[in-house]
Design a protein around this motif. Structure first.
Motif, PDB file in Angstrom:
ATOM      1  N   VAL A 552      68.741  14.681  25.709  1.00 13.13           N
ATOM      2  CA  VAL A 552      69.999  14.244  26.330  1.00 13.13           C
ATOM      3  C   VAL A 552      70.699  15.383  27.071  1.00 13.13           C
ATOM      4  O   VAL A 552      71.803  15.187  27.605  1.00 13.13           O
ATOM      5  N   ARG A 553      70.072  16.552  27.090  1.00 15.44           N
ATOM      6  CA  ARG A 553      70.684  17.693  27.782  1.00 15.44           C
ATOM      7  C   ARG A 553      70.326  17.626  29.263  1.00 15.44           C
ATOM      8  O   ARG A 553      69.156  17.515  29.621  1.00 15.44           O
ATOM      9  N   GLU A 554      71.307  17.712  30.094  1.00 11.29           N
ATOM     10  CA  GLU A 554      71.070  17.617  31.528  1.00 11.29           C
ATOM     11  C   GLU A 554      70.585  18.955  32.078  1.00 11.29           C
ATOM     12  O   GLU A 554      70.983  20.015  31.624  1.00 11.29           O
ATOM     13  N   ASN A 555      69.692  18.874  33.069  1.00  7.59           N
ATOM     14  CA  ASN A 555      69.163  20.054  33.768  1.00  7.59           C
ATOM     15  C   ASN A 555      68.438  21.005  32.823  1.00  7.59           C
ATOM     16  O   ASN A 555      68.480  22.227  32.996  1.00  7.59           O
ATOM     17  N   GLY A 556      67.771  20.458  31.808  1.00  7.12           N
ATOM     18  CA  GLY A 556      67.002  21.281  30.900  1.00  7.12           C
ATOM     19  C   GLY A 556      65.636  21.625  31.470  1.00  7.12           C
ATOM     20  O   GLY A 556      65.199  21.056  32.469  1.00  7.12           O
ATOM     21  N   PRO A 557      64.945  22.569  30.844  1.00  9.43           N
ATOM     22  CA  PRO A 557      63.657  23.028  31.373  1.00  9.43           C
ATOM     23  C   PRO A 557      62.459  22.190  30.947  1.00  9.43           C
ATOM     24  O   PRO A 557      61.336  22.441  31.412  1.00  9.43           O
ATOM     25  N   PHE A 558      62.671  21.189  30.083  1.00 10.03           N
ATOM     26  CA  PHE A 558      61.532  20.523  29.461  1.00 10.03           C
ATOM     27  C   PHE A 558      61.188  19.202  30.145  1.00 10.03           C
ATOM     28  O   PHE A 558      62.071  18.438  30.557  1.00 10.03           O
ATOM     29  N   ARG A 559      59.893  18.974  30.219  1.00 12.54           N
ATOM     30  CA  ARG A 559      59.379  17.755  30.838  1.00 12.54           C
ATOM     31  C   ARG A 559      59.373  16.591  29.847  1.00 12.54           C
ATOM     32  O   ARG A 559      59.425  15.429  30.242  1.00 12.54           O
ATOM     33  N   CYS A 560      59.281  16.899  28.569  1.00 12.90           N
ATOM     34  CA  CYS A 560      59.272  15.871  27.531  1.00 12.90           C
ATOM     35  C   CYS A 560      59.625  16.523  26.204  1.00 12.90           C
ATOM     36  O   CYS A 560      59.718  17.754  26.100  1.00 12.90           O
ATOM     37  N   ALA A 561      59.798  15.679  25.176  1.00 13.06           N
ATOM     38  CA  ALA A 561      60.183  16.171  23.858  1.00 13.06           C
ATOM     39  C   ALA A 561      59.416  15.411  22.784  1.00 13.06           C
ATOM     40  O   ALA A 561      59.059  14.242  22.967  1.00 13.06           O
ATOM     41  N   ILE A 562      59.191  16.095  21.654  1.00  9.92           N
ATOM     42  CA  ILE A 562      58.599  15.474  20.471  1.00  9.92           C
ATOM     43  C   ILE A 562      59.495  15.814  19.296  1.00  9.92           C
ATOM     44  O   ILE A 562      59.732  16.988  18.992  1.00  9.92           O
ATOM     45  N   ALA A 563      60.001  14.783  18.614  1.00  4.94           N
ATOM     46  CA  ALA A 563      60.913  14.969  17.480  1.00  4.94           C
ATOM     47  C   ALA A 563      60.261  14.414  16.228  1.00  4.94           C
ATOM     48  O   ALA A 563      60.028  13.208  16.125  1.00  4.94           O
ATOM     49  N   GLY A 564      59.973  15.292  15.275  1.00  2.00           N
ATOM     50  CA  GLY A 564      59.443  14.879  13.986  1.00  2.00           C
ATOM     51  C   GLY A 564      60.542  14.898  12.941  1.00  2.00           C
ATOM     52  O   GLY A 564      61.165  15.940  12.720  1.00  2.00           O
ATOM     53  N   ALA A 565      60.826  13.752  12.309  1.00  2.00           N
ATOM     54  CA  ALA A 565      61.790  13.658  11.207  1.00  2.00           C
ATOM     55  C   ALA A 565      63.081  14.399  11.516  1.00  2.00           C
ATOM     56  O   ALA A 565      63.602  15.148  10.700  1.00  2.00           O
ATOM     57  N   GLY A 566      63.607  14.188  12.707  1.00  2.00           N
ATOM     58  CA  GLY A 566      64.761  14.944  13.153  1.00  2.00           C
ATOM     59  C   GLY A 566      66.086  14.312  12.787  1.00  2.00           C
ATOM     60  O   GLY A 566      66.198  13.104  12.592  1.00  2.00           O
ATOM     61  N   VAL A 567      67.114  15.152  12.719  1.00  2.00           N
ATOM     62  CA  VAL A 567      68.502  14.697  12.571  1.00  2.00           C
ATOM     63  C   VAL A 567      69.012  14.342  13.962  1.00  2.00           C
ATOM     64  O   VAL A 567      68.969  15.174  14.870  1.00  2.00           O
ATOM     65  N   ALA A 568      69.488  13.110  14.131  1.00  2.00           N
ATOM     66  CA  ALA A 568      70.017  12.683  15.424  1.00  2.00           C
ATOM     67  C   ALA A 568      71.518  12.489  15.405  1.00  2.00           C
ATOM     68  O   ALA A 568      72.158  12.560  16.448  1.00  2.00           O
ATOM     69  N   ASP A 569      72.073  12.243  14.220  1.00  4.58           N
ATOM     70  CA  ASP A 569      73.476  11.855  14.106  1.00  4.58           C
ATOM     71  C   ASP A 569      74.208  12.843  13.208  1.00  4.58           C
ATOM     72  O   ASP A 569      74.151  12.762  11.983  1.00  4.58           O
ATOM     73  N   LEU A 570      74.928  13.799  13.815  1.00  3.74           N
ATOM     74  CA  LEU A 570      75.626  14.820  13.030  1.00  3.74           C
ATOM     75  C   LEU A 570      76.749  14.218  12.199  1.00  3.74           C
ATOM     76  O   LEU A 570      77.048  14.711  11.105  1.00  3.74           O
ATOM     77  N   ALA A 571      77.366  13.165  12.687  1.00  8.37           N
ATOM     78  CA  ALA A 571      78.459  12.550  11.927  1.00  8.37           C
ATOM     79  C   ALA A 571      77.937  11.973  10.619  1.00  8.37           C
ATOM     80  O   ALA A 571      78.543  12.147   9.557  1.00  8.37           O
ATOM     81  N   LYS A 572      76.796  11.290  10.671  1.00 12.63           N
ATOM     82  CA  LYS A 572      76.233  10.717   9.451  1.00 12.63           C
ATOM     83  C   LYS A 572      75.680  11.803   8.537  1.00 12.63           C
ATOM     84  O   LYS A 572      75.705  11.658   7.312  1.00 12.63           O
ATOM     85  N   LEU A 573      75.173  12.884   9.129  1.00 13.76           N
ATOM     86  CA  LEU A 573      74.719  14.003   8.305  1.00 13.76           C
ATOM     87  C   LEU A 573      75.891  14.581   7.533  1.00 13.76           C
ATOM     88  O   LEU A 573      75.789  14.877   6.332  1.00 13.76           O
ATOM     89  N   ASP A 574      77.025  14.721   8.193  1.00 12.41           N
ATOM     90  CA  ASP A 574      78.215  15.268   7.531  1.00 12.41           C
ATOM     91  C   ASP A 574      78.703  14.338   6.419  1.00 12.41           C
ATOM     92  O   ASP A 574      79.096  14.787   5.347  1.00 12.41           O
ATOM     93  N   ASN A 575      78.642  13.019   6.667  1.00  9.23           N
ATOM     94  CA  ASN A 575      79.107  12.059   5.672  1.00  9.23           C
ATOM     95  C   ASN A 575      78.243  12.055   4.421  1.00  9.23           C
ATOM     96  O   ASN A 575      78.717  11.754   3.323  1.00  9.23           O
ATOM     97  N   SER A 576      76.952  12.358   4.574  1.00  7.34           N
ATOM     98  CA  SER A 576      76.035  12.305   3.428  1.00  7.34           C
ATOM     99  C   SER A 576      75.633  13.694   2.952  1.00  7.34           C
ATOM    100  O   SER A 576      74.602  13.866   2.324  1.00  7.34           O
ATOM    101  N   TRP A 577      76.470  14.701   3.304  1.00  4.22           N
ATOM    102  CA  TRP A 577      76.100  16.071   2.966  1.00  4.22           C
ATOM    103  C   TRP A 577      75.952  16.240   1.455  1.00  4.22           C
ATOM    104  O   TRP A 577      76.570  15.548   0.666  1.00  4.22           O
TER     105      TRP A 577
END
Length: 676
Positions: A552-577
């Motif tokens: 979701v970062r604009e003008n980044g250097p990467f052509r594609c991304a691979i996310a394994g078991a990643g955190v996507a939602d910081l708000a929910k991470l904070d709620n379940s800390w």
């Protein structure tokens, strides 16, 4: 039966250790997916037997069996397989003819608030992990250190919680005692940890110390089993905490706070008690208090309450990580050396004999990392491991300081001479901060061959670090063997490279921490290594967050991304800390920044997302929610892997699926095929 083989005298070199059977430089998926041939090998403290895990002869490489080698009679291994429900994942030799085995099985049910990360209402898909103790004949397996547990009056749900989260384990071996160890377990009445001295032979137990809500155990005397230090967390107002270390006054028996060992959560200096010198009564302390960055080893005098003027051990570029003290009757508590976190974990021996042994083995195994395990008092038997970034671990026994017996190699089928060693590099971030990194290139590639498709591979944590040793995931060499350049940036927020780099990541998730990944990609281009039009980011856990952020970062250097078991939602991470007060005080306050789930409308590059359906550390909803939010904006794929937990070990079928998906996505969907 003799051990699997010998490689000759200590100074005779390591010729014949690895055989090349094929000219194909790619590491096949199957070579990383299959279970290791031998792993987890340790030696009993008296040197009479070895314990490990291995693939049974004739097995297809799907399961690990428990193995015991009799060193007194040069026999073994005797093998005991797991079963359909409980699979072995770890083992450890003890003493008194005893050993530990750890088994794991899939479990689904209502876990409630069991302290499991990612807990939720309804059924939880997780694992039941159990510690077993048995003798070397492996006839009977029992759950140790549980005899004093009183479950009367405890609800069935609470009992299940204890079973799922584990309640007991070995805390410290008492090397001079032939039978006794110190075990730690959870008191089911108070829910606090307690420490017991256990006779492995008779099962006799003696309570040493019981923690409370304020104080926790620290260092135990490895000669007597006496508790010498405690730690305590005290709120100071404004959301900050004091982390106090209390030392036992030998005259009064009371534990006393020492101000010069006290730190704060906000200051985040490290102070760790590594041992005590019996002759002077001084403590070995690993701390960054004096340098304000890299950790050093100091002597601390509890009588004068002062540190020595100069460190006992320090390096210019790396933090000290440990103190090595003798563990046999012949050298008990003698200072043998220090460890520090270089490109790999390194040891500096001050003991002349150990220094000679280490240098001799380094000469016999050039370019390899030597790691020592248990040894006998006369050093007639020394367990050691040899590995490097191109060589998975191989286990050896050094006999009489003159010959080496090969116990077994973890992955002898890896063609190590067709791989290229990982290098420690440094590059400058856009704000001038120095960022370490680990670079793995395809074997034989030179800059004159032209720039490569490249992958930035950030580690998980983020409070962690990579090294230039063999990566247990296999990812760096797997990718490099396919023609990709691989950079593992030790971005701000990483540990192991000093306090300044570590703290620079506070509240910078997806911001300056992400800049460091982008700047690493730019450095690869400037060095003539990377093709700027063929760059990807791949990460797991926190690294998966970095891949989401890059999407979701604009003008980044990467052509594609691979996310394994990643955190996507910081708000929910904070709620379940975590409910752990220490984790909240330390790390919880630092997890802030750009939230990928709030920016999915900006998704602009293809992404492969994969996640295990038994991941309780980072729940599956992170990947599912992100995928659903971006699938109509970019080319996105979500792969949910059956029965896969968050952390290693993963089963072979899980490795096969994830590695195959990664390989295919990079070459086709991302258009980064090195051959095309």
């Amino acid at each position: 039966m003799r051990l699997l083989g010998r490689i000759g005298a200590l100074m005779g070199g390591a010729a014949g250790l690895l055989a090349v059977t094929s000219a194909n430089a790619q590491i096949p998926v199957e070579d990383l997916a299959r279970t290791p041939a031998v792993t987890n090998v340790t030696m009993s403290s008296d040197g009479s037997y070895l314990v490990g895990l291995m693939t049974p002869p004739g097995d297809k490489g799907e399961e690990l069996a428990l193995a015991v080698w009799d060193l007194e009679n040069s026999q073994g291994p005797v093998i005991t397989p797991g079963n359909d429900r409980m699979r072995f994942i770890a083992a450890q030799a003890l003493k008194a003819d005893k050993l530990f085995a750890v088994g794991r099985q899939a479990w689904t049910g209502p876990a409630g608030r069991c302290g499991i990360e990612g807990r939720s209402i309804g059924n939880t898909r997780t694992f039941l992990t159990k510690l077993y103790m048995t003798s070397t004949d492996m006839d009977d397996f029992e759950e140790p250190f549980q005899k004093a547990q009183n479950m009367l009056g405890t609800s069935e749900a609470t009992q299940l919680c204890f079973e799922l989260t584990g309640t007991a384990g070995l805390h410290q071996d008492l090397p001079l005692d032939p039978n006794d160890v110190i075990a730690q377990r959870l008191n089911t009445a108070s829910l606090n940890a307690e420490y017991i001295r256990v006779d492995l032979e008779s099962g006799r137990e003696e309570l040493i110390y019981r923690e409370n809500s304020r104080e926790a155990a620290g260092l135990f005397d490895s000669r007597t089993g006496e508790l010498l230090t405690q730690s305590r967390i005290e709120p100071t107002g404004g959301g900050d905490y004091d982390f106090e270390i209390l030392l036992k006054n030998p005259s009064t028996g009371a534990f006393e706070v020492h101000d010069k060992l006290t730190t704060t959560a906000s200051g985040r200096h490290s102070v760790s008690i590594a041992g005590r010198d019996e002759e002077t009564g001084k403590y070995y302390v690993i701390t960054d208090l004096m340098s304000d960055d890299l950790a050093e080893v100091y002597f601390y005098d509890p009588q004068t309450r002062e540190f020595d003027d100069e460190p006992m051990f320090a390096t210019r570029d790396f933090s000290a990580t440990g103190v090595i003290l003798g563990s046999t009757e012949a050298d008990f508590n003698q200072l043998l050396g220090f460890t520090y976190g270089g490109a790999v974990q390194k040891t500096y021996y001050v003991d002349p004999e150990w220094d000679s042994i280490q240098k001799g083995l380094e000469q016999a195994f050039p370019g390899q990392n030597i790691s020592f395990g248990n040894y006998t008092g006369d050093k007639s038997k020394i367990m050691f491991t040899v590995s490097s970034s191109t060589n998975p671990p191989t286990y050896y026994l050094l006999r009489d300081k003159s010959r080496t017996d090969v116990i077994g190699a973890a992955r002898p089928w890896i063609k190590s001479d067709q791989l290229r060693a990982t290098e420690l590099v440094n590059y400058q971030a856009r704000d001038g901060m120095k960022i370490p990194g680990f670079l793995t290139l395809p074997a034989g590639w030179e800059k004159s061959d032209g720039p490569l498709p490249s992958i930035v591979l950030p580690h998980g944590g983020p409070w962690a670090r990579d090294s230039a040793g063999w990566d247990s995931s296999g990812w760096p060499q797997f990718l490099a063997s396919r023609g990709y350049a691989v950079l593992q940036p030790q971005y701000r927020g990483s540990t192991g490279f000093g306090r300044k780099l570590w703290m620079a990541g506070d509240a910078e998730w997806g911001q300056k921490m992400q800049d460091d990944k982008d700047d690493g990609a730019q450095w690869l281009v400037e060095q003539g290594i990377a093709d700027p039009n063929r760059m990807a980011i791949f990460g797991y856990s926190y690294g998966g967050f970095a891949a989401f952020a890059a999407t979701v970062r604009e003008n980044g250097p990467f052509r594609c991304a691979i996310a394994g078991a990643g955190v996507a939602d910081l708000a929910k991470l904070d709620n379940s800390w975590s409910e752990n007060r220490l984790q909240r005080a330390l790390q919880g306050r630092t997890v802030k920044g750009m939230d990928p789930m709030n920016n999915t409308s900006k998704a602009n590059i293809p992404i492969l997302i994969y996640h295990g359906d038994r991941d309780t550390r980072v729940p599956l909803f992170h990947s599912q929610d992100f995928y659903n939010a971006v699938k109509d904006k970019v080319n996105a794929k979500l792969v949910v892997i059956d029965d896969m937990p968050h952390s290693l070990p993963w089963w072979p079928e899980q490795h096969r699926e994830s590695l195959s998906e990664i390989e295919s996505f990079l070459a086709s969907d991302c258009g980064m095929n090195p051959a095309g």
